[in-house]
Design an enzyme around this catalytic site. Structure first.
Site, PDB file in Angstrom:
ATOM      1  N   TYR A  60     -25.318  72.673   1.896  1.00 37.04           N
ATOM      2  CA  TYR A  60     -24.841  71.433   1.243  1.00 37.04           C
ATOM      3  C   TYR A  60     -25.914  70.900   0.292  1.00 37.04           C
ATOM      4  O   TYR A  60     -26.654  69.964   0.625  1.00 37.04           O
ATOM      5  CB  TYR A  60     -24.533  70.354   2.283  1.00 37.04           C
ATOM      6  CG  TYR A  60     -23.609  70.775   3.409  1.00 37.04           C
ATOM      7  CD1 TYR A  60     -22.311  71.209   3.157  1.00 37.04           C
ATOM      8  CD2 TYR A  60     -24.035  70.705   4.731  1.00 37.04           C
ATOM      9  CE1 TYR A  60     -21.465  71.576   4.195  1.00 37.04           C
ATOM     10  CE2 TYR A  60     -23.196  71.061   5.780  1.00 37.04           C
ATOM     11  CZ  TYR A  60     -21.919  71.504   5.503  1.00 37.04           C
ATOM     12  OH  TYR A  60     -21.103  71.856   6.535  1.00 37.04           O
ATOM     13  N   TRP A  64     -23.446  63.946  -0.431  1.00 33.50           N
ATOM     14  CA  TRP A  64     -22.138  63.693   0.204  1.00 33.50           C
ATOM     15  C   TRP A  64     -22.039  62.217   0.580  1.00 33.50           C
ATOM     16  O   TRP A  64     -23.028  61.609   1.032  1.00 33.50           O
ATOM     17  CB  TRP A  64     -21.985  64.547   1.467  1.00 33.50           C
ATOM     18  CG  TRP A  64     -21.218  65.815   1.234  1.00 33.50           C
ATOM     19  CD1 TRP A  64     -19.910  66.055   1.551  1.00 33.50           C
ATOM     20  CD2 TRP A  64     -21.700  67.043   0.648  1.00 33.50           C
ATOM     21  NE1 TRP A  64     -19.553  67.337   1.186  1.00 33.50           N
ATOM     22  CE2 TRP A  64     -20.631  67.952   0.616  1.00 33.50           C
ATOM     23  CE3 TRP A  64     -22.917  67.445   0.111  1.00 33.50           C
ATOM     24  CZ2 TRP A  64     -20.749  69.248   0.105  1.00 33.50           C
ATOM     25  CZ3 TRP A  64     -23.041  68.728  -0.411  1.00 33.50           C
ATOM     26  CH2 TRP A  64     -21.958  69.609  -0.402  1.00 33.50           C
ATOM     27  N   SER A  65     -20.823  61.679   0.436  1.00 36.15           N
ATOM     28  CA  SER A  65     -20.655  60.230   0.538  1.00 36.15           C
ATOM     29  C   SER A  65     -21.007  59.659   1.914  1.00 36.15           C
ATOM     30  O   SER A  65     -21.901  58.822   2.040  1.00 36.15           O
ATOM     31  CB  SER A  65     -19.211  59.886   0.159  1.00 36.15           C
ATOM     32  OG  SER A  65     -18.941  58.544   0.335  1.00 36.15           O
ATOM     33  N   TRP A  66     -20.300  60.092   2.974  1.00 36.53           N
ATOM     34  CA  TRP A  66     -20.590  59.423   4.256  1.00 36.53           C
ATOM     35  C   TRP A  66     -21.925  59.890   4.831  1.00 36.53           C
ATOM     36  O   TRP A  66     -22.593  59.141   5.541  1.00 36.53           O
ATOM     37  CB  TRP A  66     -19.414  59.447   5.222  1.00 36.53           C
ATOM     38  CG  TRP A  66     -19.065  60.695   5.989  1.00 36.53           C
ATOM     39  CD1 TRP A  66     -19.246  61.971   5.613  1.00 36.53           C
ATOM     40  CD2 TRP A  66     -18.431  60.720   7.288  1.00 36.53           C
ATOM     41  NE1 TRP A  66     -18.752  62.818   6.574  1.00 36.53           N
ATOM     42  CE2 TRP A  66     -18.246  62.070   7.620  1.00 36.53           C
ATOM     43  CE3 TRP A  66     -18.006  59.755   8.177  1.00 36.53           C
ATOM     44  CZ2 TRP A  66     -17.644  62.471   8.812  1.00 36.53           C
ATOM     45  CZ3 TRP A  66     -17.405  60.154   9.369  1.00 36.53           C
ATOM     46  CH2 TRP A  66     -17.230  61.488   9.689  1.00 36.53           C
ATOM     47  N   GLN A 140     -14.365  60.294   1.036  1.00 34.42           N
ATOM     48  CA  GLN A 140     -14.731  60.477   2.452  1.00 34.42           C
ATOM     49  C   GLN A 140     -14.662  59.130   3.164  1.00 34.42           C
ATOM     50  O   GLN A 140     -14.532  58.091   2.517  1.00 34.42           O
ATOM     51  CB  GLN A 140     -16.146  61.051   2.551  1.00 34.42           C
ATOM     52  CG  GLN A 140     -16.193  62.568   2.518  1.00 34.42           C
ATOM     53  CD  GLN A 140     -17.526  63.113   2.993  1.00 34.42           C
ATOM     54  OE1 GLN A 140     -18.561  62.524   2.739  1.00 34.42           O
ATOM     55  NE2 GLN A 140     -17.492  64.256   3.665  1.00 34.42           N
ATOM     56  N   ASP A 202     -13.443  68.443   8.837  1.00 33.18           N
ATOM     57  CA  ASP A 202     -12.687  69.425   8.058  1.00 33.18           C
ATOM     58  C   ASP A 202     -11.656  70.247   8.832  1.00 33.18           C
ATOM     59  O   ASP A 202     -10.503  70.311   8.457  1.00 33.18           O
ATOM     60  CB  ASP A 202     -13.661  70.401   7.376  1.00 33.18           C
ATOM     61  CG  ASP A 202     -14.739  69.678   6.587  1.00 33.18           C
ATOM     62  OD1 ASP A 202     -14.834  68.440   6.676  1.00 33.18           O
ATOM     63  OD2 ASP A 202     -15.499  70.358   5.879  1.00 33.18           O
ATOM     64  N   ARG A 237     -17.660  78.505  11.436  1.00 34.54           N
ATOM     65  CA  ARG A 237     -17.103  77.850  10.244  1.00 34.54           C
ATOM     66  C   ARG A 237     -15.560  77.924  10.269  1.00 34.54           C
ATOM     67  O   ARG A 237     -14.987  78.677  11.052  1.00 34.54           O
ATOM     68  CB  ARG A 237     -17.608  78.548   8.973  1.00 34.54           C
ATOM     69  CG  ARG A 237     -19.100  78.411   8.723  1.00 34.54           C
ATOM     70  CD  ARG A 237     -19.521  77.014   8.306  1.00 34.54           C
ATOM     71  NE  ARG A 237     -18.875  76.565   7.075  1.00 34.54           N
ATOM     72  CZ  ARG A 237     -19.017  75.333   6.570  1.00 34.54           C
ATOM     73  NH1 ARG A 237     -19.776  74.449   7.188  1.00 34.54           N
ATOM     74  NH2 ARG A 237     -18.395  74.984   5.467  1.00 34.54           N
ATOM     75  N   GLU A 438     -26.691  70.611  12.856  1.00 34.27           N
ATOM     76  CA  GLU A 438     -25.478  69.966  12.329  1.00 34.27           C
ATOM     77  C   GLU A 438     -24.541  69.594  13.485  1.00 34.27           C
ATOM     78  O   GLU A 438     -23.983  68.507  13.521  1.00 34.27           O
ATOM     79  CB  GLU A 438     -24.814  70.947  11.352  1.00 34.27           C
ATOM     80  CG  GLU A 438     -23.707  70.367  10.498  1.00 34.27           C
ATOM     81  CD  GLU A 438     -23.107  71.415   9.566  1.00 34.27           C
ATOM     82  OE1 GLU A 438     -23.570  72.589   9.580  1.00 34.27           O
ATOM     83  OE2 GLU A 438     -22.163  71.072   8.834  1.00 34.27           O
TER      84      GLU A 438
HETATM   85  C1  GLC Z   1     -18.932  69.137   6.062  1.00 30.10           C
HETATM   86  C2  GLC Z   1     -18.540  68.075   7.085  1.00 30.10           C
HETATM   87  C3  GLC Z   1     -18.518  66.719   6.414  1.00 30.10           C
HETATM   88  C4  GLC Z   1     -19.878  66.464   5.784  1.00 30.10           C
HETATM   89  C5  GLC Z   1     -20.278  67.601   4.843  1.00 30.10           C
HETATM   90  C6  GLC Z   1     -21.710  67.477   4.362  1.00 30.10           C
HETATM   91  O1  GLC Z   1     -17.986  69.272   5.064  1.00 30.10           O
HETATM   92  O2  GLC Z   1     -17.313  68.370   7.640  1.00 30.10           O
HETATM   93  O3  GLC Z   1     -18.195  65.715   7.334  1.00 30.10           O
HETATM   94  O4  GLC Z   1     -19.836  65.268   5.089  1.00 30.10           O
HETATM   95  O5  GLC Z   1     -20.165  68.823   5.489  1.00 30.10           O
HETATM   96  O6  GLC Z   1     -22.586  67.369   5.439  1.00 30.10           O
END
Ligand code: GLC
Length: 475
Positions: A60, A64-66, A140, A202, A237, A438
């Protein structure tokens, strides 16, 4: 037993030596909290880009928003400047219609293999997308007001924090306005998500019935190559079956220029009133009301929204038979029967009545999730007694720190201290044993997915009360 040496902060000594729960967890090793604090900060340093914090490197590589909200909550304890930058950068990607996007792409790192990237989303086809930075075209869960409130409460420099709050308040209001205006076409005070990624969970089994209904013809199958499985084991995954549908939905939105009316009117196959998203929105309204009060603004409209959404959650998303909250599949016009940890999280928004909270608790405190009197790790994402439960597979069973953090705080509203204490200890225990992963196996506590995951580190710092600890150390 977790044992604590004499120089541990008092709170931790107290927290780490509750014999009742130590016994249940079977702690044997000694936890060096200070070492864990240092490691948590190192994880965040490693993922800090100078502008925002990646959830993790490789898998990642963008914002990412949340994730950023949870990360800012951790920073608020010891690095206010980063917490502020984190939120400002996220909101630099806010759309003209108010949507806060799921991903703000990292323009300084075009070398990543992340899929789907900017060339796939092509959000510039929407008049609402900002020219700069590039973003994805979905959102999100709304934990932004919550993050800002915690920042205000924990910040060392109160004046600076208030300046940020003045700047972000209208933006968060616009975000909530967007959700109620564009995601609640039936005026039910409940908003929909239109992609499993918008729920933040997801591949939760909760989405199975909707995804299975999406019977893609050969020509509808998108042509793409997954890159996530190059970074972590395929076994942990989502399946290709799910991924085809995730990508199909992205195509579907892009083909409609991300126009919400068209997406809804044309019959988008995935439209769900998600219990987690709506609970967090309800809580975010309450938190925005508190921020409004702080800034001398009218808090009433936000209280009213919170009340309306709480009422709608209670009226529409409560499963009386099983005693848990569930989501609603708008396309099939029926409830979704999957029971996930999210079904308890209306507790976080103070939505359930005391009698409903008791019923929730009767379910939570069993072998389906985690029975306190049995040895277990806090708290799996999905009912362990159900067939769909898979201990290794992402949101289909594993333990996630963020949902546990939400549950922990939710229980405060209902006086379940013993269970709460257990969750906190279990988080510390998992992190001490396996590192900042994670997600974790509910069976043996092993870490899965990516290592050095930012929100696991940030929420650990918050749940142990880092600010209090450091203030004490300074004295
Ligand atoms: C995955 C998780 C999501 C999170 C993202 C980045 O897509 O499901 O909740 O925000 O990874 O960590």
């Amino acid at each position: 037993m977790i044992t604590a040496s004499n120089d541990y902060p008092k709170e931790i000594v107290l927290m780490a030596s509750n014999e009742e729960t130590d016994h249940i967890l079977g702690f044997e090793s000694s936890t060096d909290i200070k070492k864990l604090i240092k490691q948590a900060k190192e994880v965040l340093d490693k993922n800090w880009t100078g502008k925002f914090t990646k959830p993790t490197s490789g898998l990642y590589p963008h914002q990412w928003s949340w994730d950023s909200c949870f990360i800012a909550i951790g920073y608020a304890h010891y690095n206010q400047e980063r917490a502020e930058k984190e939120l400002r950068h996220l909101f630099s990607g806010q759309w003209n219609n108010g949507m806060v996007p799921q991903i703000v792409f990292n323009s300084d790192d075009e070398d990543t293999d992340y899929f789907p990237g900017t060339d796939f989303w092509q959000t510039s086809c929407s008049p609402n997308a900002p020219g700069e930075p590039d973003t994805s075209g979905i959102c999100q869960p709304p934990v932004h007001a919550t993050a800002l409130l915690l920042l205000l409460e924990n910040a060392k420099d109160a004046e600076k924090a208030e300046r940020l709050a003045r700047e972000l308040f209208p933006k968060i209001k616009a975000w909530h306005d967007y959700l109620y205006r564009e995601r609640d076409p039936l005026n039910e005070d409940l908003v929909y998500v239109r992609h499993p990624w918008e729920s933040g969970q997801d591949n939760s089994p909760v989405w199975d019935q909707v995804l299975k209904r999406m019977d893609l013809e050969e020509q509808d199958k998108p042509d793409y190559e997954r890159t996530d499985t190059k970074h972590v084991d395929t076994a942990v995954r989502p399946t290709d079956f799910s991924y085809d549908r995730y990508i199909y939905l992205v195509n579907y939105f892009r083909d409609r220029n991300y126009d919400e009316n068209e997406i809804y009117r044309d019959g988008c196959p995935f439209l769900v009133q998600d219990i987690l998203f709506n609970s967090l929105l309800c809580r975010a309204n309450r938190d925005l009301a508190r921020i409004a009060g702080w800034l001398g603004k009218d808090a009433l409209p936000f209280h009213e929204r919170a009340l309306k959404t709480a009422k709608a959650v209670n009226n529409k998303l409560w499963d009386e038979e099983d005693g848990i909250y569930i989501s609603y599949d708008l396309r099939a016009d029926q409830h979704i029967s999957g029971h996930s940890l999210a079904g308890f999280l209306p507790l976080y928004a103070h939505i359930p009545s005391p009698s409903r909270a008791r019923r929730l608790f009767d379910y939570l405190d069993t072998g389906s999730f985690c029975e306190l009197d049995e040895s277990c790790f806090a708290i799996p994402t999905y009912d362990r007694r159900r067939e769909e439960y898979t201990p290794k597979k992402y949101w289909r069973g594993p333990i996630w720190i963020n949902l546990n953090w939400l549950l922990y705080h939710g229980l405060t509203n209902y006086g379940r201290q013993r269970y709460q204490h257990y969750i906190k200890q279990s988080i510390i225990y998992l992190i001490n044993m396996s590192g900042f992963y994670e997600y974790y196996s509910p069976e043996n506590g092993d870490g899965y997915g990516s290592k050095d995951f930012s929100w696991s580190a940030a929420l650990f710092l918050d749940i142990i009360g880092l600010k209090r600890i450091e203030l004490k150390d300074e004295m």
